[in-house]
Design a protein around this motif. Structure first.
Motif, PDB file in Angstrom:
ATOM      1  N   VAL A   1       0.730  -1.245  -0.063  1.00  0.00           N
ATOM      2  CA  VAL A   1       0.088  -0.037  -0.160  1.00  0.00           C
ATOM      3  C   VAL A   1       0.869   1.375  -0.046  1.00  0.00           C
ATOM      4  N   ILE A   2       0.717   2.108  -1.028  1.00  0.00           N
ATOM      5  CA  ILE A   2       1.501   3.186  -1.218  1.00  0.00           C
ATOM      6  C   ILE A   2       0.803   4.559  -1.349  1.00  0.00           C
ATOM      7  N   GLY A   3       1.064   5.510  -0.480  1.00  0.00           N
ATOM      8  CA  GLY A   3       0.208   6.886  -0.573  1.00  0.00           C
ATOM      9  C   GLY A   3       1.354   7.880  -0.513  1.00  0.00           C
ATOM     10  N   ARG A   4       0.450   9.176  -1.012  1.00  0.00           N
ATOM     11  CA  ARG A   4       1.102  10.333  -0.913  1.00  0.00           C
ATOM     12  C   ARG A   4       0.131  11.191   0.195  1.00  0.00           C
ATOM     13  N   ILE A   5       0.699  11.381   1.341  1.00  0.00           N
ATOM     14  CA  ILE A   5      -0.200  11.841   2.223  1.00  0.00           C
ATOM     15  C   ILE A   5      -0.104  13.162   2.538  1.00  0.00           C
TER      16      ILE A   5
END
Length: 768
Positions: free
Chosen positions: A679-683
């Motif tokens: 799971v990869i995100g830009r937060i």
């Protein structure tokens, strides 16, 4: 230093009058320096004040003491003598060592290796004890000291002993008791009276302990000021309202803080004296057996002992007395000078009726200023009485004698009535403030729906109460503080809402994430004006939600603690409702997923538009799903927190298109460095996060090396005049039971922050 100074003021309870006056003095100096003043009001280290002894979670206020950082202050002034007045020496030193590596100045106490600004206890206290001995013939004088761990307490006790010795009065240890600087001194004072057959007087090391002393004296059938003389120290706000009014020593915290802060640049560049002292003065009232007013003492203080009045010298002495030398406040100072000059003319002329016109006008103009926001009516009353007595000493005819008395009687009447309107105004403002806050908080529950809390409504309406800016900062997830001395706030925080002038808004998710050390200075706090800002903790019980930061004048700061308290209670209720809504929403979302089969609409709502990674909401939802999956129980996982280096400099030097290109490149590096199942995100703006369930042999160093290899490959292909790089913090853990995603994000974020600090001195962006 070309930029504006950022001055930190670390204090105890700002609602304490003595502390509030110190903050006012510091603000006056900050204004004179055109410097920002950031106020950090906690409570007490060590034994708490008696006012808070029954309040279990008062330690939460001390979370504020962990917020000063090299990033947000250039120098720190600490009210060490108040915050740590009941702490042992080792605790006091540990408290100082927790502060960031900037110049530190201790106020009201001194420590080896630190700058200090303290009171000259000797001048005022010696005058007080001399007065009891020489004017009232006291020989049996008791002394109630403060804690032995406190520097001022020890010094005042030694002064008491030395003054007795100078009058050939033996020092008797039975006549010395030890309190804790609080009003809970009734028992120690009673014991002091009971074990001494006769006491002429009792001197208290501060005014608060004198309050308990009055009770102990009265319980034994004695009358303060008649049967036993009483004197205090500090001239606290309540001293004049005791019955009888308390003779004390004027130790102006405002003056001390003003003089200390005014030297900020000298402390920073190393040219200031290591130790400074501020003079103290005897304030004579009825508790020592005197009349409240002594013309000879006041005329001497105002340099009026001669036949001719030097208007300039008299003005300076009056300004020093009223304002404790710490204020130069436009209209107040100007009108005071005009009033004193008019009095000098009135005093020196034989044509007093003509001179009275100018004197009356000057008095009226002075009353229209903020005189009593900066001084007290008691002090101004003493000035008027001194003027009246001086004027009477220079008239011979009955007509002029009556004119002087009638004139000043009129002034006293106007002075008395001048207090009614401000008092009513302050009461109405307080009632209005409470009404606005209570209404705002109540309306939130009517507006709240679904999972979106209307944060902007929580701080709406505050601008009309003197709050120029209001910022609501909340931590990610649940954060607890169980009272540990070493508790530290998370490295990152969310700016949920900001009120600026008439505009109040909740920030979009992608703009909320900030470093905790940036709560006073970030892209959302606009404008170049000087600021005074105060931070307050938001908590209920062990749960600490974040901080409330506001910009307002110190004079209006007494309302901050009430607002923060109401915010805290409202947030607790909203979070409880949010948890309930989440459970409902979770069920609803499961049904919707089944019906919609993960439609494009849901994907858009959870994706970052620029990089096509998950946004913060999408990442949290998917990460929690992975952690809650029974299949993953017992497996090893890592959470990688990544932060692109120098995004701001890329934007500033090469433009936002290059900034966007860099962010997209970072996202590609992370995608290639991890697996499709991760799971990869830009937060946040330049912040990314990855959750990966790995094998037991997962090696953090190998993961970092892989990210660096992939980064180099993309940099070689990009051919940009700057490197696209990132810092990472990787936390390895085992999925067991209920995992709080925010807690592991905070751990990884702190590891990232440590890496950025290590890299900080190793790169110079300007070379690219």
């Amino acid at each position: 230093m070309d930029r504006r100074l950022n001055i930190g003021l670390v204090i105890d309870d700002i609602d304490n009058f003595f502390t509030h006056q110190a903050a006012i003095g510091a603000e006056q100096a900050a204004k004179a320096l055109d410097a920002n003043l950031f106020i950090f009001p906690g409570h007490y280290i060590g034994k708490t004040d008696s006012r808070y002894a029954d309040k279990k979670y008062e330690y939460q206020y001390n979370t504020i003491f962990n917020l000063p950082a090299e990033r947000n202050v250039d120098i720190i002034y600490i009210l060490e003598g108040l915050i740590c007045s009941r702490a042992d020496f080792e605790t006091q030193i540990a408290f100082l060592k927790k502060m960031p590596n900037v110049p530190i100045v201790c106020l009201f106490s001194d420590f080896e290796g630190y700058h200090s600004v303290t009171f000259d206890n000797a001048s005022g206290l010696k005058a007080s004890i001399d007065h009891l001995i020489e004017k009232h013939g006291c020989r049996y004088i008791g002394f109630v000291s403060g804690p032995v761990t406190n520097r001022d307490a020890r010094e005042r006790l030694e002064i008491y002993k030395s003054v007795l010795a100078s009058h050939n009065i033996p020092v008797d240890e039975n006549k010395i008791a030890y309190g804790d600087f609080s009003m809970a001194s009734e028992a120690v004072t009673g014991e002091l009276i009971d074990k001494n057959g006769k006491l002429d007087a009792i001197v208290f090391a501060n005014d608060s302990m004198a309050v308990g002393g009055y009770k102990a004296v009265s319980e034994r059938g004695l009358v303060p000021g008649k049967d036993i003389k009483i004197a205090g120290f500090d001239d606290d706000i309540f001293a004049v309202s005791l019955e009888p009014p308390l003779t004390t020593v004027e130790a102006s915290s405002a003056t001390l803080a003003y003089k200390a802060v005014l030297n900020a640049r000298n402390y920073i560049n190393g040219s200031a004296l290591r130790d400074m002292t501020v003079e103290t003065h005897l304030v004579q009232r009825s508790s020592c057996g005197c009349e409240d007013f002594d013309y000879e003492v006041m005329s001497s203080r105002f340099n009026l002992t001669g036949q001719v009045i030097d208007a300039e010298e008299f003005t300076g002495a009056v300004k020093s007395y009223l304002f404790n030398e710490f204020v130069d406040s436009g209209s107040v100072t100007d009108e005071l000078e005009e009033f004193v000059k008019a009095f000098a003319d009135f005093y020196g002329t034989d044509r007093k009726e003509e001179a009275l016109v100018s004197l009356d006008d000057a008095f009226s103009n002075l009353l229209r200023t903020d005189l009593f926001a900066l001084s007290t009516r008691e002090k101004f009353f003493n000035v008027l009485q001194t003027m009246q007595n001086k004027a009477l000493s220079n008239v011979t005819g009955e007509k002029d004698h009556i004119l002087v008395n009638e004139t000043f009687s009129r002034y006293y009447r106007r002075l008395a009535f001048s207090g009614i309107l401000p008092a009513n105004s302050a009461r109405r403002r307080d009632e209005r403030m409470r009404g606005v806050v209570n209404r705002q908080m109540g309306e939130v529950f009517l507006l709240e729906s679904g999972m979106d809390i209307p944060y902007e409504h929580l701080i709406g309406g505050l601008n009309g109460l003197g709050f120029r800016k209001s910022l609501l900062y909340l931590f990610q997830g649940k954060v607890k503080n169980k009272g540990s001395f070493n508790w530290m706030p998370p490295a990152s925080i969310l700016l949920k809402a900001i009120g600026d002038g008439n505009e109040v808004r909740t920030l979009p998710d992608e703009q909320q994430l900030l470093r905790t050390e940036c709560i006073f200075d970030n892209e959302h706090i606009t404008g170049n004006e000087r600021r005074t800002m105060i931070v307050s903790p938001l908590f209920v019980g062990e749960d600490i939600y974040g901080f409330f930061v506001t910009e307002l004048d110190v004079a209006n700061s007494l309302s901050v603690s009430f607002v923060a308290s109401q915010l805290s209670v409202t947030l607790r209720s909203l979070f409880m409702m949010e948890e309930q809504n989440k459970a409902k929403q979770s069920l609803q979302m499961s049904l919707e997923r089944f019906i919609r089969d993960n439609t494009k609409l849901e994907e858009i709502a959870l994706k970052d538009e620029l990089t096509n990674l998950f946004n913060r909401r999408g990442f949290i939802a998917n990460a929690e799903s992975v952690l809650e999956d029974p299949v993953n129980q017992g497996k090893v996982a890592i959470l990688c927190y990544a932060d692109m280096d120098n995004l701001k400099k890329v934007n500033d030097k090469y433009g936002h298109d290059d900034g966007d290109f860099s962010l997209i490149t970072v996202s590609k590096v992370l995608i290639e460095s991890f697996r499709e199942s991760d799971v990869i995100g830009r937060i946040g703006g330049d912040e990314f996060v990855v959750l990966a369930v790995t094998g037991a042999d997962c090696n953090v160093d190998k993961i970092k090396a892989r990210i660096e290899r992939v980064t180099k490959k993309y940099n070689d292909a990009a051919g940009k005049p700057y490197p696209i790089e990132m810092s990472t913090g990787i936390h390895k853990f085992t999925i067991q039971g209920k995992i709080d995603i925010y807690e592991i994000m905070n751990i990884a974020d702190r590891l990232l922050y440590e890496e950025k600090i290590r890299k900080k001195t190793g790169r110079d962006f300007e070379q690219y």
